[in-house]
Every structure is written in structure tokens, then in C-alpha cells.
Design an enzyme around this catalytic site. Structure first.
Site, PDB file in Angstrom:
ATOM      1  N   SER A 197       2.595  -1.650  10.507  1.00  0.00           N
ATOM      2  CA  SER A 197       4.023  -1.667  10.853  1.00  0.00           C
ATOM      3  C   SER A 197       4.747  -2.973  10.539  1.00  0.00           C
ATOM      4  O   SER A 197       5.698  -3.333  11.241  1.00  0.00           O
ATOM      5  CB  SER A 197       4.218  -1.310  12.331  1.00  0.00           C
ATOM      6  OG  SER A 197       3.800   0.008  12.574  1.00  0.00           O
ATOM      7  N   GLY A 201       1.754   2.584  10.994  1.00  0.00           N
ATOM      8  CA  GLY A 201       2.790   3.622  10.958  1.00  0.00           C
ATOM      9  C   GLY A 201       3.426   3.952  12.301  1.00  0.00           C
ATOM     10  O   GLY A 201       4.176   4.917  12.413  1.00  0.00           O
ATOM     11  N   GLU A 224      -6.282  -4.494  10.458  1.00  0.00           N
ATOM     12  CA  GLU A 224      -5.265  -3.481  10.728  1.00  0.00           C
ATOM     13  C   GLU A 224      -5.642  -2.688  11.977  1.00  0.00           C
ATOM     14  O   GLU A 224      -6.441  -1.741  11.885  1.00  0.00           O
ATOM     15  CB  GLU A 224      -5.149  -2.500   9.551  1.00  0.00           C
ATOM     16  CG  GLU A 224      -4.739  -3.114   8.245  1.00  0.00           C
ATOM     17  CD  GLU A 224      -4.085  -2.085   7.317  1.00  0.00           C
ATOM     18  OE1 GLU A 224      -2.928  -2.296   6.944  1.00  0.00           O
ATOM     19  OE2 GLU A 224      -4.714  -1.071   7.007  1.00  0.00           O
ATOM     20  N   GLY A 247       2.509  -0.970   4.383  1.00  0.00           N
ATOM     21  CA  GLY A 247       2.563   0.437   3.990  1.00  0.00           C
ATOM     22  C   GLY A 247       4.008   0.867   3.796  1.00  0.00           C
ATOM     23  O   GLY A 247       4.663   0.506   2.814  1.00  0.00           O
ATOM     24  N   ASN A 255       0.867  -1.187   0.000  1.00  0.00           N
ATOM     25  CA  ASN A 255       0.000   0.000   0.000  1.00  0.00           C
ATOM     26  C   ASN A 255       0.899   1.231   0.000  1.00  0.00           C
ATOM     27  O   ASN A 255       1.452   1.597   1.037  1.00  0.00           O
ATOM     28  CB  ASN A 255      -0.897  -0.037   1.252  1.00  0.00           C
ATOM     29  CG  ASN A 255      -1.732   1.222   1.390  1.00  0.00           C
ATOM     30  OD1 ASN A 255      -1.815   2.027   0.453  1.00  0.00           O
ATOM     31  ND2 ASN A 255      -2.351   1.403   2.554  1.00  0.00           N
ATOM     32  N   TRP A 256       1.033   1.834  -1.174  1.00  0.00           N
ATOM     33  CA  TRP A 256       1.970   2.967  -1.309  1.00  0.00           C
ATOM     34  C   TRP A 256       1.397   4.280  -0.764  1.00  0.00           C
ATOM     35  O   TRP A 256       2.093   5.287  -0.721  1.00  0.00           O
ATOM     36  CB  TRP A 256       2.367   3.135  -2.775  1.00  0.00           C
ATOM     37  CG  TRP A 256       3.527   2.259  -3.156  1.00  0.00           C
ATOM     38  CD1 TRP A 256       4.049   1.226  -2.409  1.00  0.00           C
ATOM     39  CD2 TRP A 256       4.321   2.338  -4.336  1.00  0.00           C
ATOM     40  NE1 TRP A 256       5.113   0.663  -3.067  1.00  0.00           N
ATOM     41  CE2 TRP A 256       5.299   1.322  -4.250  1.00  0.00           C
ATOM     42  CE3 TRP A 256       4.298   3.162  -5.461  1.00  0.00           C
ATOM     43  CZ2 TRP A 256       6.251   1.112  -5.259  1.00  0.00           C
ATOM     44  CZ3 TRP A 256       5.248   2.961  -6.460  1.00  0.00           C
ATOM     45  CH2 TRP A 256       6.211   1.956  -6.357  1.00  0.00           C
ATOM     46  N   LYS A 257       0.119   4.276  -0.412  1.00  0.00           N
ATOM     47  CA  LYS A 257      -0.528   5.504   0.089  1.00  0.00           C
ATOM     48  C   LYS A 257      -0.250   6.656  -0.895  1.00  0.00           C
ATOM     49  O   LYS A 257      -0.208   6.423  -2.092  1.00  0.00           O
ATOM     50  CB  LYS A 257      -0.055   5.817   1.502  1.00  0.00           C
ATOM     51  CG  LYS A 257      -0.178   4.585   2.412  1.00  0.00           C
ATOM     52  CD  LYS A 257      -0.060   4.885   3.851  1.00  0.00           C
ATOM     53  CE  LYS A 257      -0.199   3.570   4.619  1.00  0.00           C
ATOM     54  NZ  LYS A 257      -0.348   3.727   6.037  1.00  0.00           N
ATOM     55  N   HIS A 275      -9.911   1.623   4.398  1.00  0.00           N
ATOM     56  CA  HIS A 275      -8.675   1.892   5.152  1.00  0.00           C
ATOM     57  C   HIS A 275      -8.936   2.939   6.230  1.00  0.00           C
ATOM     58  O   HIS A 275      -9.669   3.914   5.999  1.00  0.00           O
ATOM     59  CB  HIS A 275      -7.570   2.361   4.199  1.00  0.00           C
ATOM     60  CG  HIS A 275      -6.219   2.318   4.840  1.00  0.00           C
ATOM     61  ND1 HIS A 275      -5.812   3.280   5.744  1.00  0.00           N
ATOM     62  CD2 HIS A 275      -5.213   1.419   4.760  1.00  0.00           C
ATOM     63  CE1 HIS A 275      -4.594   2.968   6.175  1.00  0.00           C
ATOM     64  NE2 HIS A 275      -4.212   1.841   5.590  1.00  0.00           N
ATOM     65  N   GLU A 277      -7.259   5.314   7.293  1.00  0.00           N
ATOM     66  CA  GLU A 277      -6.913   6.693   6.949  1.00  0.00           C
ATOM     67  C   GLU A 277      -8.060   7.369   6.202  1.00  0.00           C
ATOM     68  O   GLU A 277      -8.169   8.592   6.205  1.00  0.00           O
ATOM     69  CB  GLU A 277      -5.599   6.721   6.140  1.00  0.00           C
ATOM     70  CG  GLU A 277      -4.401   6.539   7.056  1.00  0.00           C
ATOM     71  CD  GLU A 277      -3.186   5.902   6.401  1.00  0.00           C
ATOM     72  OE1 GLU A 277      -3.127   5.834   5.163  1.00  0.00           O
ATOM     73  OE2 GLU A 277      -2.300   5.462   7.159  1.00  0.00           O
TER      74      GLU A 277
HETATM   75  P1  PGA Z   1       2.261   0.683   7.686  1.00  0.00           P
HETATM   76  O1  PGA Z   1       0.845   0.872   6.964  1.00  0.00           O
HETATM   77  O2  PGA Z   1       2.831  -0.636   7.214  1.00  0.00           O
HETATM   78  O3  PGA Z   1       3.079   1.847   7.242  1.00  0.00           O
HETATM   79  O4  PGA Z   1       2.005   0.677   9.149  1.00  0.00           O
HETATM   80  C1  PGA Z   1      -0.026  -0.195   6.772  1.00  0.00           C
HETATM   81  C2  PGA Z   1      -1.297   0.299   6.148  1.00  0.00           C
HETATM   82  O5  PGA Z   1      -1.706   1.434   6.429  1.00  0.00           O
HETATM   83  O6  PGA Z   1      -1.935  -0.424   5.364  1.00  0.00           O
END
Ligand code: PGA
Length: 245
Positions: free
Chosen positions: A206, A169, A163, A227, A6-8, A94, A96
Site C-alpha cells: 500500500s 492492497g 511485505e 503495486g 510491480n504491475w501484477k 510474492h 500472492e
Molecule cells: P500494493 O502491492 O502496493 O498494491 O499494496 C504491493 C505488492 O504486492 O508488491
């Protein structure tokens, strides 16, 4: 196992070029049966797809508009447009996006629009730290699964990504026992909702080359949604190798 990057809101053409090392890996006998999926920003979907066409890697989007048809929605991208790029997967729900006000109802609409386009959905669920502290994790997961998946029949096209929001993160991951318990609860909830018991469940939050070996020991986990670490092809390869070896 599934390995979803997931490159966001990161990534550029050079990052795509770096990911060619993954193409070679995906063709090796040992890794062929596993699924490597890149979810870059919308703007890179087509370029990425053209790059990986002849490999075992797939492409996915990170979200979509809830309207399944074309329409006057300035700045939005729907499942139909995503499908036309060559993408096979889509991340929905997600945290976010939930954080910016995306409700279970809207997510449910998005899920239905993605099913219509035959996209495979990676549906994200997970509790916030405050909910965990109040011991509300089960309740939260049940609500997200019940409302988000309402009316879905084509369940073979849905993968769940558990998640915990407090893990994303932060560098903090749940203990293996807690993770097993929550994933087993997700399976129980899905069974109660009469969804398939074979649904794949991924863990996200993470994941990195240092902690993945331990996480991969949890037999209920069918893969990872990654991520930050997935932006580095080297780390992503490391994660895949350590999960499988
Ligand atoms: P992260 O993100 O690996 O940077 O914690 C995971 C995600 O948001 O899918």
C-alpha cells in the site's frame, strides 16, 4: 533507493507509453543514482525493455518456473527465458504466489535458477495478519529467509522486500516503529545466516504518494516495492520525488 513497480496482472502497451515520463526523470542528475525498476507481466517484458533501453530504468519479471533448464512445461516461463528479454531483475516469493501453494522449497529452487542466470532477485517475505496477531512475525520471517535462501552464496544479487501480507492492497501500513523493528530483525536473521549485512531491504504494501514521505523517514528502508500505485506514471513519479526530497 530502489523503486520497484510491480504491475501484477495489469498493464498494456499504452501504460508502457505513459511510463516515458519516468525515462526523462531517470536521466536527471538527482535521480540517476537511484534504481527504477519496472516489473510488468511476462508478455510486456520485451516491449518494455525496448522502450527503456537507453534510460536508467531496468526491467524485471514477477515470477518464474522453478526448472532452470528448458523443458516440457506448458504455459511456463523460466529464468533463462526471462533473461533473454533483457530483464535484469525478478520478483520471487510474492505472497500472492505463496497463497496459491508456492512453498519455501519451490521458491528456493526458483532463487537458485535466477542466480544461475545472473538475475537480481527481489525476494518477498512477510507475515499474514493471523501470524502477526499470534506474535509469530519473527518466526515467519526467519523461516522464509532460512528456507528460501538456503544454499545461496551470491548474496549481492539478492534484495529483500518486506511485505506484510495484511498491508498489500489494503491501504493499511504498519506503524514506523513496527516497520523498523521488523526490518532490524530481518537484518539480524540475515547476519545469523551469515548473509551480507549490506543487503538492501525494501518495504512493500500500500505504498502511495500520501504515505511515502513518512515511510521514507525510516532509515533502514532502502526503497519500495509498489503495486497498485505504480500503474499510474504520475503516482509513481510522485512516490519517487517524495521519497528523495
Ligand atoms: P500494493 O502491492 O502496493 O498494491 O499494496 C504491493 C505488492 O504486492 O508488491
Amino acid at each position: 533507493m530502489y523503486f520497484v513497480a510491480n504491475w501484477k496482472m495489469y498493464g498494456n502497451k499504452a501504460d508502457i507509453d505513459n511510463s516515458t515520463s519516468l525515462i526523462s526523470l531517470s536521466k536527471l542528475k538527482k535521480y540517476k543514482k537511484h534504481k527504477i525498476i519496472y516489473c510488468p507481466p511476462y508478455t510486456l517484458l520485451k516491449t518494455f525493455y525496448d522502450n527503456i533501453k537507453k534510460s536508467n530504468i531496468s526491467i524485471g519479471a514477477q515470477n518464474c518456473h522453478s526448472n532452470s533448464d528448458y523443458g516440457a512445461f506448458t504455459g511456463s516461463i523460466n529464468a533463462k527465458l526471462i533473461k533473454s528479454t533483457g530483464a535484469k531483475y525478478i520478483i520471487l516469493g510474492h505472497s500472492e504466489n505463496r497463497n496459491t501453494g508456492e512453498s519455501d522449497l519451490i521458491i528456493n529452487k526458483k532463487i537458485h535458477s535466477a542466480i544461475k542466470e545472473n538475475l537480481i532477485i527481489i525476494y518477498c517475505i512477510g507475515e499474514k495478519l493471523s501470524e502477526k496477531r499470534k506474535k509469530n512475525t519473527y518466526k515467519v520471517l526467519k523461516k522464509q529467509l532460512t528456507k528460501g535462501l538456503k544454499g545461496t552464496k551470491k548474496f549481492e544479487n539478492i534484495i529483500i522486500a518486506y511485505e506484510p501480507v495484511w498491508s498489500i492492497g489494503t491501504g493499511i501500513i504498519p506503524k514506523n516503529s513496527e516497520l523498523s523493528r521488523n526490518i532490524n530483525n530481518i537484518k539480524k536473521i540475515l547476519a545469523k545466516l551469515k548473509k551480507s549485512i549490506n543487503t538492501k531491504i525494501l518495504y512493500g504494501g500500500s505504498v502511495n504518494p500520501k504515505n511515502v514521505r513518512e515511510l521514507a523517514q525510516i532509515k533502514e528502508i532502502n526503497g519500495f516495492l509498489i503495486g497498485g500505485a505504480s500503474l499510474s506514471a504520475k503516482k509513481f513519479i510522485d512516490i519517487i520525488k517524495k521519497s528523495i526530497n
